[in-house]
Design an enzyme around this catalytic site. Structure first.
Site, PDB file in Angstrom:
ATOM      1  N   SER A  83       0.806  -1.229   0.000  1.00 33.44           N
ATOM      2  CA  SER A  83       0.000   0.000   0.000  1.00 33.44           C
ATOM      3  C   SER A  83       0.836   1.276   0.000  1.00 33.44           C
ATOM      4  CB  SER A  83      -0.905  -0.002   1.232  1.00 33.44           C
ATOM      5  OG  SER A  83      -0.126  -0.269   2.378  1.00 33.44           O
ATOM      6  N   THR A 187      -1.738   3.336   4.370  1.00 36.00           N
ATOM      7  CA  THR A 187      -0.884   4.503   4.151  1.00 36.00           C
ATOM      8  C   THR A 187       0.029   4.702   5.349  1.00 36.00           C
ATOM      9  OG1 THR A 187      -2.548   5.620   2.843  1.00 36.00           O
ATOM     10  CG2 THR A 187      -1.023   7.043   4.021  1.00 36.00           C
ATOM     11  N   THR A 205       1.701   7.036   0.079  1.00 40.29           N
ATOM     12  CA  THR A 205       0.834   5.877  -0.184  1.00 40.29           C
ATOM     13  C   THR A 205       0.766   5.551  -1.670  1.00 40.29           C
ATOM     14  OG1 THR A 205      -1.400   5.036   0.239  1.00 40.29           O
ATOM     15  CG2 THR A 205      -1.255   7.285  -0.520  1.00 40.29           C
ATOM     16  N   ARG A 215      -7.130   8.611 -10.048  1.00 39.59           N
ATOM     17  CA  ARG A 215      -7.636   8.905  -8.696  1.00 39.59           C
ATOM     18  C   ARG A 215      -6.512   9.399  -7.786  1.00 39.59           C
ATOM     19  NH1 ARG A 215      -6.701   6.974  -3.123  1.00 39.59           N
ATOM     20  NH2 ARG A 215      -8.665   7.232  -2.027  1.00 39.59           N
ATOM     21  N   THR A 238      -5.182   7.903   7.693  1.00 36.56           N
ATOM     22  CA  THR A 238      -5.098   6.695   6.880  1.00 36.56           C
ATOM     23  C   THR A 238      -6.527   6.202   6.668  1.00 36.56           C
ATOM     24  OG1 THR A 238      -4.193   4.453   6.738  1.00 36.56           O
ATOM     25  CG2 THR A 238      -4.723   5.244   8.941  1.00 36.56           C
ATOM     26  N   GLY A 239      -6.724   5.450   5.600  1.00 33.65           N
ATOM     27  CA  GLY A 239      -8.071   4.948   5.332  1.00 33.65           C
ATOM     28  C   GLY A 239      -8.654   5.555   4.072  1.00 33.65           C
TER      29      GLY A 239
HETATM   30  C1  SD4 Z   1      -5.890   7.061   0.171  1.00 32.96           C
HETATM   31  N1  SD4 Z   1      -5.680   7.305   2.533  1.00 32.96           N
HETATM   32  O1  SD4 Z   1      -5.284   7.146  -0.886  1.00 32.96           O
HETATM   33  C2  SD4 Z   1      -5.117   6.694   1.380  1.00 32.96           C
HETATM   34  C3  SD4 Z   1      -4.998   5.212   1.464  1.00 32.96           C
HETATM   35  C4  SD4 Z   1      -6.116   4.524   0.928  1.00 32.96           C
HETATM   36  O2  SD4 Z   1      -8.101   3.506   1.358  1.00 32.96           O
HETATM   37  O3  SD4 Z   1      -6.195   4.269  -0.239  1.00 32.96           O
HETATM   38  N2  SD4 Z   1      -7.023   4.119   1.769  1.00 32.96           N
HETATM   39  O4  SD4 Z   1      -7.093   7.240   0.298  1.00 32.96           O
END
Ligand code: SD4
Length: 323
Positions: A83, A187, A205, A215, A238-239
């Site tokens: 990730s 991340t 990330t 994206r 993160t998330g």
């Molecule tokens: C993001 N926060 O790119 C980062 C990691 C991720 O689902 O993909 N989380 O959104």
């Protein structure tokens, strides 16, 4: 007349005084102003080796900025982590695209988004901050910028990530309907305080696994995935980045701390807002970390499973975030 004026002035002053008192007394907690010892905090269990590298910098008297860069570089270069950086899962077309941001104690910041073929996006983000008048470079032009500065072209798609992508693709032949839903939660966001008491942060990330090409998540968005205010504190996320962006998560947390919230209370409030906007989505994951100037930290997530690593007072330990 003059006694009436003095009565009015007194009343106004008293009212103002009362207002000040009640506003102050409603604040949760004013952080102590004593200088904290060096501290590093970061998301997930890969935060342990990352914190170690960062703390080595701090213990030699290095800056928080150098520390967070050195720390997250460990994870960027680790092919096992799917990730972040090398080994990160690619987008729906099989391209590994990276997002990263960095912010220092002077409020300077730099970021890159959708950057390909570059092992250390965090260092490119730092170069954006230090060598340009801009904050964010994206895509091919960000890669050109990295190339000009001598960052070598690196293939980031490992065998493992390629296999996972091929399997995902065969199970999702209709991905072009743009409903990819595998959110990859790991991340690395890192915050640090150096021996001078200055704060910095970094976030890097490969983003949402098998995302729609192009994206960009929260990690390179200053105020969303990362924010540092040297007078107050710092936060990182993160998330699911989309939800973090919608509430300006890290900036919100720092502003709440400015109003007197503890780092934990500020993280709780940010998560409360995300949950309120997403009723009936128990699977949604977002986690925040925060620190204040006093060296207090907080961590909170939408659900269980959030781990973070804290290196403070000679100890580098993994903790479970509350939810
Ligand atoms: C993001 N926060 O790119 C980062 C990691 C991720 O689902 O993909 N989380 O959104």
């Amino acid at each position: 007349m003059s006694s009436r004026r003095s009565f009015l002035e007194k009343s106004i002053l008293t009212a103002a005084g009362l207002m000040t008192t009640s506003r102050v007394s409603s604040l949760p907690k004013i952080p102590p102003t004593t200088q904290p010892s060096a501290l590093v905090i970061s998301t997930w269990n890969f935060g342990i080796p990352a914190n170690k590298a960062a703390m080595e910098v701090l213990q030699k008297g290095g800056s928080a900025l150098d520390a967070v860069e050195a720390g997250v570089m460990i994870v960027e270069a680790d092919p096992i982590s799917t990730s972040v950086g090398l080994g990160g899962f690619p987008d729906a077309e099989g391209d590994v695209t990276l997002d990263a941001s960095i912010m220092n104690h002077e409020g300077q910041c730099g970021a890159v988004a959708c950057l390909q073929h570059t092992l250390h996006p965090i260092s490119v983000a730092r170069a954006v901050m230090e060598r340009t008048s801009h904050v964010l470079l994206v895509g091919e032009k960000a890669r050109d910028f990295a190339h000009d500065l001598g960052f070598p072209k690196t293939n980031l798609l490992t065998k493992t990530a390629k296999t996972a992508w091929k399997e995902w693709k065969s199970n999702n032949p209709k991905w072009r309907q743009y409903s990819t839903d595998i959110s990859n939660h790991d991340t690395i966001g890192m915050l640090a305080i150096d021996q001078q008491g200055n704060l910095s942060g970094a976030c890097t990330t490969s983003g949402w696994a098998f995302k729609v090409p192009g994206r960009v998540g929260d990690s390179p968005i200053i105020g969303a995935g990362l924010y540092v205010d040297n007078e107050v504190g710092a936060a990182t996320a993160t998330g699911t980045g989309e939800e973090v962006i919608k509430i300006c998560g890290s900036f919100l947390i720092v502003e709440l701390m400015r109003q007197g919230y503890s780092p934990e209370e500020a993280c709780v409030e940010a998560i409360r807002r995300i949950k309120k906007r997403n009723p009936g989505k128990p699977e949604l994951f977002v986690g925040f970390l925060a620190i204040n100037k006093a060296g207090e930290h907080g961590a909170f997530a939408t659900k269980d499973g959030f781990e973070y690593a804290l290196f403070q007072h000679e100890e580098n330990k993994l903790f479970q975030g509350r939810y």
